[in-house]
Enzyme design. Sequence first.
Site, PDB file in Angstrom:
ATOM      1  CB  CYS A 267     -23.322 -11.224 -21.772  1.00 10.18           C
ATOM      2  SG  CYS A 267     -24.691 -10.105 -22.099  1.00 10.18           S
TER       3      CYS A 267
ATOM      4  CD  GLN B 129     -33.252 -14.608 -21.467  1.00  6.24           C
ATOM      5  OE1 GLN B 129     -34.046 -15.067 -22.150  1.00  6.24           O
ATOM      6  NE2 GLN B 129     -32.127 -14.070 -22.292  1.00  6.24           N
TER       7      GLN B 129
ATOM      8  CG  ASN C 296     -28.682 -15.844 -18.770  1.00  3.37           C
ATOM      9  OD1 ASN C 296     -28.757 -15.662 -17.535  1.00  3.37           O
ATOM     10  ND2 ASN C 296     -27.728 -15.227 -19.396  1.00  3.37           N
TER      11      ASN C 296
ATOM     12  N   GLY D 255     -31.685  -4.288 -20.827  1.00  5.96           N
ATOM     13  CA  GLY D 255     -31.532  -4.736 -19.641  1.00  5.96           C
ATOM     14  C   GLY D 255     -30.431  -4.330 -19.079  1.00  5.96           C
ATOM     15  CB  THR D 256     -26.689  -4.121 -19.930  1.00 12.93           C
ATOM     16  OG1 THR D 256     -26.647  -5.118 -20.135  1.00 12.93           O
ATOM     17  CG2 THR D 256     -25.421  -3.431 -18.855  1.00 12.93           C
TER      18      THR D 256
END
Length: 381
Positions: free
Chosen positions: A324, A178, A149, A69-70
């Site tokens: 995170c 998500q 999230n 995702g990042t």
Amino acid sequence: MIYFDNSATTAIHPEVLRTYTDVATKIMGNPSSLHNLGSTATRLLEASRRQIAELLHVHSDEIFFTSGGTEGDNWVLKGVAFEKEKFGKHIIISAVEHPAVKNTAAWLATQGFEVELAPVDEKGFVKVPELEALIREDTILVSVMAVNNEVGAIQPIKEIAKLLEDKPTISFHIDAVQAIGKIAVEDFMLERVDFATFSAHKFHGPRGVGFLYVKSGKRLTPLLHGGGQENNKRSTTENLAGIAATAKALRLTLENFEQKTEKVRQMKAVIFEELSKQEKVVLFSENEHFAPNILTFGIRGVRGEVVVHAFEKHEIYISTTSACSSKKNAAAGTLMAMHVKPDLATSAVRISLDHTNNMLEVEAFLTIFRNIYQEMLKVAG
């Protein structure tokens, strides 16, 4: 052990792990190689791409593999920004985005781009009229997550898509990390969506693998340059075992979708009902218009990390906010954007359920919660 931290990461499915192991040990060719081993790897790579595309109801040439995702969020924001900067430098993101979007946008601001935050209401939903008011002639990108999230708010993607229908020069990106397995694919993979980010470890796939949906005809400056893999969009040798496992994980996750989400919804409802009875408990998540798996709450006067560690002593695992940012002991960014007072925001903890959980675990959680709650009342006064 009771694992209620599935929004941070999920356990890899045994069948998915078997696929990963089989591919890693039996298919040794590089998809870029010309020999038969390379051709075998290429066929599996493209079969995985087709399977993912079919499950999302898109074309296979619109799926590009990433490390998660990042990377996907970074690629879209930077890729759109540098591809379209001659047309404008104005970017809009919501005030409740994941750090992968928010921090990337902040970096772009240091490179001469202008970033504005679309505000949310007291429940965490993007205010579409306020987002509309931010749009300018030089706006090139709008980025909004499908499911938040931290509190689980399902964002009004359809409303935003409708708003952008007559604005084809603005790229529309959704962070769908998500969303998979939590809300129906057709609720966020809309015709107006240009880019969508996914991460395998959020739906029982391996870590370090993801994919990006890029609508046909949309241009995106590459982040990685090199050997020209992924149709010259992302140069690096493909993680074939991880990609094949991701395709398997996505298929398994979307099987019996309604049955799985209903099971999760019922578990959340039981926990919600019990927590709502407690005078010192504040609920930041609700049932309607929220993801069925996420329930965020706080005990007034008690910091979230204290509650997390109290449950951990009983081998029950929940989290403060997002994985995170949970170790930073900071208030959830989403709650701050919702204008929750800082002392209350820092009390927040998140339960994130999965269809692999069950009611026996829910009952055990609530039993331990009642004990912890009474202990915390003494501490908090």
